[in-house]
Motif scaffolding. Structure first.
Motif: not given
Length: 264
Positions: A183-187
């Motif tokens: 979820s964090a990396y998708i940004f």
């Protein structure tokens, strides 16, 4: 320090030998990154074809931005991809136990045990896109701009690593944190577009909370459009790199102390 440099060399050699034992698998992995990124960039081409410019950005400027976005991400992927194993499997399945019985720092072991040749696919296609698009647009390659791109590339990779380190460390408390990492990396996908196309809250979020825009979109915007101050952005990038990694290391060390084996 010299001991750990020697050990890292040993770990990487072993990791490369392990990956190249199945040469076809390694080659397919590299090609898959070529194909997936070409497909994603093709989607951007279709969008820009329908909309001739995106907030004043031409197709070649967007291509340069997309190519540069792959470089810090690829560098991080090359050396620290094993952190995903912590978030998804090692803690949940008790595989982390093996790192506790060796007289070596646990974080060093985890990072050093995996080397991902697939990342060369990202680095090669990212570099190629930047070079090809650079010939099509007017780039002001001043000393400050070149230094900014280098700092963004190297310390941007550290920010990617720091974010992964922070989020994967939650696995020590909740057994799994892979979804949080993802979820964090998708940004980082948002940083493939100019930050200026988003609303103000999103611009702030991508610049100072999950600073993928700070290490990708804003440096490219400075090089192409002359906005912001290159030296201030460099200082911010370096500061964020240290902050994220220090927080990550603190969470990791605390998590290791709280770690309880699954017994399996």
């Amino acid at each position: 320090m010299l001991r750990y440099l020697h050990l890292y060399k040993v770990f990487v050699k072993r990791a490369i030998k392990a990956r190249l034992e199945y040469k076809a698998d390694a080659l397919i992995g590299i090609l898959s990154f070529f194909i997936s990124n070409i497909a994603t960039f093709s989607c951007i081409l279709l969008i820009v074809k329908a909309i001739p410019s995106l907030d004043g950005w031409s197709i070649f400027e967007l291509g340069f931005l997309y190519g540069f976005a792959m470089l810090p991400k690829g560098l991080d992927h090359l050396f620290t991809d094993s952190l995903w194993f912590i978030g998804y499997w090692y803690v949940k399945n008790g595989f982390f136990d093996k790192h506790l019985i060796r007289p070596i720092n646990t974080l060093f072991q985890v990072i050093a045990e995996t080397f991902q040749p697939e990342a060369f696919g990202e680095l090669i296609i990212g570099s190629a896109l930047c070079i090809i698009c650079a010939f099509k647009i007017d780039i002001n390659f001043t000393f400050a701009n070149v230094l900014l791109l280098i700092v963004s590339f190297i310390f941007g990779a550290f920010i990617f690593t720091g974010i992964k380190l922070i989020t994967c460390s939650f696995a020590f408390y909740f057994k799994r944190s892979g979804q949080l990492m993802n979820s964090a990396y998708i940004f980082c996908d948002f940083a493939r577009y100019p930050v200026s196309i988003f609303n103000k809250p999103m611009q702030f979020f991508l610049s100072f909370i999950m600073p993928f825009g700070l290490i990708i979109s804003i440096p490219v915007q400075i090089v192409l459009k002359g906005t912001w101050n290159a030296y201030i952005v460099m200082l911010l990038i370096i500061a964020f790199a240290f902050i994220f990694n220090i927080i990550g290391i603190l969470l990791w060390n605390k998590g290791v102390k709280a770690y309880e084996s699954t017994g399996s």
